[in-house]
Design a protein around this motif. Structure first.
Motif, PDB file in Angstrom:
ATOM      1  N   VAL A 117       0.821  -1.218  -0.093  1.00 20.78           N
ATOM      2  CA  VAL A 117      -0.054   0.106  -0.153  1.00 20.78           C
ATOM      3  C   VAL A 117       0.803   1.460   0.067  1.00 20.78           C
ATOM      4  O   VAL A 117       0.597   2.359  -0.712  1.00 20.78           O
ATOM      5  N   ALA A 121       0.799   4.010  -2.963  1.00 21.19           N
ATOM      6  CA  ALA A 121       0.586   5.305  -2.687  1.00 21.19           C
ATOM      7  C   ALA A 121       1.770   6.368  -3.001  1.00 21.19           C
ATOM      8  O   ALA A 121       1.387   7.476  -3.476  1.00 21.19           O
ATOM      9  N   VAL A 128      -5.556   7.742  -6.024  1.00 19.65           N
ATOM     10  CA  VAL A 128      -4.851   6.615  -5.331  1.00 19.65           C
ATOM     11  C   VAL A 128      -3.962   6.724  -3.925  1.00 19.65           C
ATOM     12  O   VAL A 128      -4.386   6.239  -3.026  1.00 19.65           O
ATOM     13  N   ASP A 129      -3.358   7.949  -4.094  1.00 20.92           N
ATOM     14  CA  ASP A 129      -2.506   8.389  -2.913  1.00 20.92           C
ATOM     15  C   ASP A 129      -3.593   8.723  -1.662  1.00 20.92           C
ATOM     16  O   ASP A 129      -3.285   8.421  -0.572  1.00 20.92           O
ATOM     17  N   ALA A 132      -5.258   5.457  -0.279  1.00 21.13           N
ATOM     18  CA  ALA A 132      -4.515   4.636   0.588  1.00 21.13           C
ATOM     19  C   ALA A 132      -4.146   5.576   1.720  1.00 21.13           C
ATOM     20  O   ALA A 132      -4.268   4.783   3.033  1.00 21.13           O
ATOM     21  N   SER A 133      -4.029   7.030   1.836  1.00 17.88           N
ATOM     22  CA  SER A 133      -3.905   7.809   3.042  1.00 17.88           C
ATOM     23  C   SER A 133      -4.919   7.531   4.052  1.00 17.88           C
ATOM     24  O   SER A 133      -4.703   7.611   4.958  1.00 17.88           O
ATOM     25  N   THR A 136      -5.059   4.174   5.552  1.00 20.55           N
ATOM     26  CA  THR A 136      -3.803   3.794   6.740  1.00 20.55           C
ATOM     27  C   THR A 136      -4.144   4.781   7.580  1.00 20.55           C
ATOM     28  O   THR A 136      -4.004   4.304   8.758  1.00 20.55           O
ATOM     29  N   ALA A 194       2.834   1.468   6.246  1.00 24.98           N
ATOM     30  CA  ALA A 194       2.154   1.884   4.716  1.00 24.98           C
ATOM     31  C   ALA A 194       2.679   3.419   5.043  1.00 24.98           C
ATOM     32  O   ALA A 194       3.236   3.758   3.719  1.00 24.98           O
ATOM     33  N   ARG A 198       5.439   5.096   2.394  1.00 26.61           N
ATOM     34  CA  ARG A 198       4.998   6.110   1.424  1.00 26.61           C
ATOM     35  C   ARG A 198       5.901   7.469   1.661  1.00 26.61           C
ATOM     36  O   ARG A 198       6.644   7.966   0.472  1.00 26.61           O
TER      37      ARG A 198
END
Length: 315
Positions: A117, A121, A128-129, A132-133, A136, A194, A198
């Motif tokens: 992940v 990201a 998408v980022d 994902a943020s 998480t 994650a 990132r």
């Protein structure tokens, strides 16, 4: 590298020694008397209480008892349970394998999901980022006992995919029964790793030499492998070491929720029963796991980053 290894080994032994003293003293200086565990609700005579205190060596000064316990630990003798009379090493050893397997499965999930992940990201800014943020950020706020309750309700009770408690015989049965508690144990750690992944990758992607390499036409795959991922490894490895150490402590909650017969559940039971020798042994194991995980993390970083090996020789 050899000096770094010796430094970490020395730090490990020193930490374990100091922790042993603190663990022993904190338990026996706590309110209440250990022999009350054996008497329960009965009111013993003065002679009976004195005999039990002598049998448990409670009539000796605290430093003497601490020294006897430390020397016993060095010999592999952790004493006997005050509740069952069984050897502490046998009681702890019975559940240690289950706990180690649970932590190992959890760490596999953390590495796969956390690194996956975090990498996606970092390499896919935008929606998408952001997604994902958000995921998480939510996962790191979910305590293990909440995750355990939700997972049991959904996947064990309603769907029936996994058992809600205990373990099953055989390695395959163990893995099937431990997968749900492992996910509950790993959920918050996945989000943490994650986020670290990132941020570390984003930092390296913004470096001038990385941008120069991309502008010059070097294959993106080569730049990511040689200049981004490799230089981003140190903080990721540090985070993975901390996460692994934290998983051992979190087993106390998850094993109790899923009735997994590991040392985490044993610790909760021993605290409730005031079985001091068992609590001491498990507490020492948890400290050892934390220190070993961090020492291994430092050594892996030294293998990845030669500069750390130079620091180890000059310190």
């Amino acid at each position: 590298m050899g000096r770094l290894l010796l430094n970490r080994l020395g730090g490990l032994l020193t930490t374990l020694l100091l922790s042993s003293v603190v663990i022993f003293g904190s338990l026996y200086l706590a309110p209440g008397s250990p022999e009350n565990v054996l008497f329960g609700s009965r009111a013993p005579s003065a002679a009976a209480r004195a005999a039990v205190r002598h049998q448990l060596h409670l009539d000796q000064p605290l430093p003497v008892r601490c020294w006897d316990w430390l020397t016993g630990v060095l010999r592999g003798d952790l004493g006997n349970s005050m509740v069952t009379g069984q050897s502490v090493a046998d009681r702890v050893g019975t559940g240690l394998g289950t706990t180690l397997l649970l932590v190992a499965v959890s760490m596999v999930l953390v590495v796969l999901l956390g690194l996956g992940v975090g990498t996606v990201a970092a390499l896919r800014p935008g929606r998408v980022d952001a997604a994902a943020s958000a995921a998480t950020s939510l996962s790191v706020t979910v305590p293990p006992f909440v995750a355990s309750t939700v997972l049991i309700e959904v996947f064990a009770v309603k769907l029936g995919w996994f058992p809600s408690s205990g373990v099953q015989p055989g390695l395959a049965g163990h893995l099937h029964a431990l997968l749900l508690p492992a996910f509950a144990l790993a959920l918050a750690s996945c989000g943490f790793l994650a986020q670290i992944t990132r941020n570390a990758l984003r930092e390296q992607l913004a470096k001038e030499h990385v941008q120069t390499a991309l502008v010059r036409g070097l294959p993106r795959r080569v730049v990511l492998r040689d200049h981004v991922f490799r230089n981003a490894l140190p903080p990721i490895i540090t985070a993975a070491g901390l996460v692994t150490a934290g998983l051992f402590a979190s087993t106390l909650v998850v094993e109790s929720a899923f009735a997994v017969p590991g040392i985490g559940r044993l610790t909760i039971q021993s605290v409730a029963q005031k079985d001091f020798p068992v609590v001491q042994a498990v507490a020492l194991l948890l400290v050892a796991a934390f220190v070993v995980c961090n020492a291994v993390s430092d050594l892996v970083q030294a293998l990845v980053d030669p500069r750390l090996r130079t620091v180890g020789r000059t310190s």
